[in-house]
Motif scaffolding. Structure first.
Motif, PDB file in Angstrom:
ATOM      1  N   PHE A  19      10.592   3.130   1.112  1.00  0.00           N
ATOM      2  CA  PHE A  19      11.508   2.996   2.243  1.00  0.00           C
ATOM      3  C   PHE A  19      12.801   2.325   1.804  1.00  0.00           C
ATOM      4  N   TYR A  20      13.830   2.535   2.590  1.00  0.00           N
ATOM      5  CA  TYR A  20      15.152   1.970   2.319  1.00  0.00           C
ATOM      6  C   TYR A  20      15.296   0.654   3.066  1.00  0.00           C
ATOM      7  N   TYR A  21      15.726  -0.381   2.346  1.00  0.00           N
ATOM      8  CA  TYR A  21      16.028  -1.677   2.950  1.00  0.00           C
ATOM      9  C   TYR A  21      17.433  -2.083   2.504  1.00  0.00           C
ATOM     10  N   LEU A  22      18.178  -2.662   3.426  1.00  0.00           N
ATOM     11  CA  LEU A  22      19.508  -3.168   3.094  1.00  0.00           C
ATOM     12  C   LEU A  22      19.382  -4.336   2.134  1.00  0.00           C
ATOM     13  N   LYS A  23      20.397  -4.568   1.341  1.00  0.00           N
ATOM     14  CA  LYS A  23      20.368  -5.703   0.409  1.00  0.00           C
ATOM     15  C   LYS A  23      20.188  -7.009   1.183  1.00  0.00           C
ATOM     16  N   GLU A  24      20.804  -7.107   2.349  1.00  0.00           N
ATOM     17  CA  GLU A  24      20.682  -8.327   3.153  1.00  0.00           C
ATOM     18  C   GLU A  24      19.210  -8.588   3.528  1.00  0.00           C
ATOM     19  N   GLU A  25      18.476  -7.512   3.833  1.00  0.00           N
ATOM     20  CA  GLU A  25      17.057  -7.654   4.161  1.00  0.00           C
ATOM     21  C   GLU A  25      16.270  -8.120   2.937  1.00  0.00           C
ATOM     22  N   LEU A  26      16.623  -7.596   1.783  1.00  0.00           N
ATOM     23  CA  LEU A  26      15.946  -7.982   0.544  1.00  0.00           C
ATOM     24  C   LEU A  26      16.205  -9.458   0.222  1.00  0.00           C
ATOM     25  N   VAL A  27      17.451  -9.875   0.351  1.00  0.00           N
ATOM     26  CA  VAL A  27      17.816 -11.271   0.083  1.00  0.00           C
ATOM     27  C   VAL A  27      17.108 -12.195   1.066  1.00  0.00           C
ATOM     28  N   ASP A  28      17.045 -11.800   2.334  1.00  0.00           N
ATOM     29  CA  ASP A  28      16.352 -12.605   3.348  1.00  0.00           C
ATOM     30  C   ASP A  28      14.875 -12.770   2.983  1.00  0.00           C
ATOM     31  N   PHE A  29      14.229 -11.688   2.558  1.00  0.00           N
ATOM     32  CA  PHE A  29      12.823 -11.752   2.129  1.00  0.00           C
ATOM     33  C   PHE A  29      12.679 -12.725   0.959  1.00  0.00           C
ATOM     34  N   CYS A  30      13.592 -12.620  -0.008  1.00  0.00           N
ATOM     35  CA  CYS A  30      13.549 -13.513  -1.171  1.00  0.00           C
ATOM     36  C   CYS A  30      13.666 -14.976  -0.750  1.00  0.00           C
ATOM     37  N   ARG A  31      14.598 -15.260   0.133  1.00  0.00           N
ATOM     38  CA  ARG A  31      14.781 -16.654   0.581  1.00  0.00           C
ATOM     39  C   ARG A  31      13.528 -17.178   1.277  1.00  0.00           C
ATOM     40  N   LYS A  32      12.933 -16.352   2.130  1.00  0.00           N
ATOM     41  CA  LYS A  32      11.740 -16.781   2.868  1.00  0.00           C
ATOM     42  C   LYS A  32      10.535 -16.988   1.955  1.00  0.00           C
ATOM     43  N   ASN A  33      10.542 -16.320   0.789  1.00  0.00           N
ATOM     44  CA  ASN A  33       9.383 -16.389  -0.099  1.00  0.00           C
ATOM     45  C   ASN A  33       9.660 -17.091  -1.424  1.00  0.00           C
ATOM     46  N   GLY A  34      10.795 -17.775  -1.516  1.00  0.00           N
ATOM     47  CA  GLY A  34      11.108 -18.570  -2.697  1.00  0.00           C
ATOM     48  C   GLY A  34      11.462 -17.777  -3.941  1.00  0.00           C
ATOM     49  N   LEU A  35      11.910 -16.543  -3.769  1.00  0.00           N
ATOM     50  CA  LEU A  35      12.301 -15.720  -4.909  1.00  0.00           C
ATOM     51  C   LEU A  35      13.800 -15.869  -5.154  1.00  0.00           C
ATOM     52  N   PRO A  36      14.244 -15.736  -6.411  1.00  0.00           N
ATOM     53  CA  PRO A  36      15.686 -15.788  -6.686  1.00  0.00           C
ATOM     54  C   PRO A  36      16.404 -14.654  -5.949  1.00  0.00           C
ATOM     55  N   THR A  37      17.601 -14.929  -5.479  1.00  0.00           N
ATOM     56  CA  THR A  37      18.369 -13.943  -4.715  1.00  0.00           C
ATOM     57  C   THR A  37      19.522 -13.355  -5.515  1.00  0.00           C
ATOM     58  N   SER A  38      19.661 -13.774  -6.747  1.00  0.00           N
ATOM     59  CA  SER A  38      20.784 -13.295  -7.556  1.00  0.00           C
ATOM     60  C   SER A  38      20.530 -11.895  -8.089  1.00  0.00           C
ATOM     61  N   GLY A  39      21.619 -11.234  -8.468  1.00  0.00           N
ATOM     62  CA  GLY A  39      21.505  -9.908  -9.062  1.00  0.00           C
ATOM     63  C   GLY A  39      21.849  -8.810  -8.083  1.00  0.00           C
ATOM     64  N   GLY A  40      21.831  -7.608  -8.598  1.00  0.00           N
ATOM     65  CA  GLY A  40      22.125  -6.438  -7.785  1.00  0.00           C
ATOM     66  C   GLY A  40      20.902  -5.992  -7.004  1.00  0.00           C
ATOM     67  N   LYS A  41      21.097  -4.988  -6.177  1.00  0.00           N
ATOM     68  CA  LYS A  41      20.031  -4.496  -5.301  1.00  0.00           C
ATOM     69  C   LYS A  41      18.820  -3.996  -6.088  1.00  0.00           C
ATOM     70  N   ILE A  42      19.060  -3.308  -7.193  1.00  0.00           N
ATOM     71  CA  ILE A  42      17.946  -2.785  -7.988  1.00  0.00           C
ATOM     72  C   ILE A  42      17.129  -3.932  -8.583  1.00  0.00           C
ATOM     73  N   GLU A  43      17.820  -4.933  -9.130  1.00  0.00           N
ATOM     74  CA  GLU A  43      17.121  -6.092  -9.715  1.00  0.00           C
ATOM     75  C   GLU A  43      16.309  -6.834  -8.647  1.00  0.00           C
ATOM     76  N   ILE A  44      16.878  -7.025  -7.472  1.00  0.00           N
ATOM     77  CA  ILE A  44      16.170  -7.721  -6.390  1.00  0.00           C
ATOM     78  C   ILE A  44      14.969  -6.893  -5.927  1.00  0.00           C
ATOM     79  N   THR A  45      15.145  -5.576  -5.819  1.00  0.00           N
ATOM     80  CA  THR A  45      14.043  -4.689  -5.431  1.00  0.00           C
ATOM     81  C   THR A  45      12.893  -4.800  -6.424  1.00  0.00           C
ATOM     82  N   ASP A  46      13.215  -4.770  -7.715  1.00  0.00           N
ATOM     83  CA  ASP A  46      12.172  -4.903  -8.744  1.00  0.00           C
ATOM     84  C   ASP A  46      11.459  -6.251  -8.644  1.00  0.00           C
ATOM     85  N   ARG A  47      12.213  -7.296  -8.371  1.00  0.00           N
ATOM     86  CA  ARG A  47      11.638  -8.642  -8.245  1.00  0.00           C
ATOM     87  C   ARG A  47      10.674  -8.706  -7.057  1.00  0.00           C
TER      88      ARG A  47
END
Length: 191
Positions: A19-47
């Motif tokens: 499914f498609y998620y906006l980068k903002e949604e990915l960053v929000d998920f990372c913040r809520k779960n203690g994951l780094p938020t840096s990098g591009g959309k592909i890097e964040i998706t892989d993380r």
């Protein structure tokens, strides 16, 4: 049609990637779960996918080395390793190419991938990139799915509006699977 699931810890990585998620949604998920938020959309998706599979946090890529500082740029100056676009570079290219110069994505990639070549080579490459773009021979990178979709929509639907394209895009990104334009996406306009 499967509805797009909410992005949370209970999702498996396969479904997440379908499914498609906006980068903002990915960053929000990372913040809520203690994951780094840096990098591009592909890097964040892989993380996030790694986290969903393992429950472990994958650290952000190591910071790149500091860029080499060059005092004067001339046409015969070699492009430095770890190239970083700077105001000095911009001024050089504007002086050589003119005020229409801009660091477009394709040119930035060329510069970063051609350390050791000269800035004369870079000027030639810039003009080639601009020419290819005019002819429509450019490839839009994977993280720019929206741009690719809109371009392909208009290639297949001359006379339709941007509003139509956006309605179809919004419909498409809610579907499971790829996010490339298909004629079946025009179903979104039948509402």
């Amino acid at each position: 049609m499967t509805e797009r699931p909410v992005l949370d810890r209970n999702l498996n990585s396969k479904t997440f990637r379908d499914f498609y998620y906006l980068k903002e949604e990915l960053v929000d998920f990372c913040r809520k779960n203690g994951l780094p938020t840096s990098g591009g959309k592909i890097e964040i998706t892989d993380r996030i996918a790694y986290f969903l599979d393992t429950g472990k946090i994958l650290s952000a890529a190591a910071a790149k080395k500091k860029a080499v500082v060059i005092s004067d740029i001339r046409e015969d100056t070699k492009i430095e390793p770890d190239f970083v676009c700077s105001e000095k570079h911009r001024a050089f290219f504007k002086e050589q190419i003119g005020n229409s110069f801009s660091f477009n994505v394709a040119f930035q990639k060329w510069l970063k991938g051609n350390a050791g070549k000269t800035y004369r080579d870079a000027i030639v490459a810039y003009y080639q990139i601009i020419e290819d773009k005019k002819k429509g021979n450019t490839k839009i990178d994977r993280q720019f799915e929206y741009n690719t979709y809109i371009r392909d929509f208009f290639a297949d639907n001359q006379g339709k509006s941007l509003e139509d394209a956006i309605r179809c895009w919004k419909y498409k990104k809610q579907l499971q699977g790829h996010n490339r334009y298909e004629q079946s996406d025009l179903a979104a306009l039948e509402d």
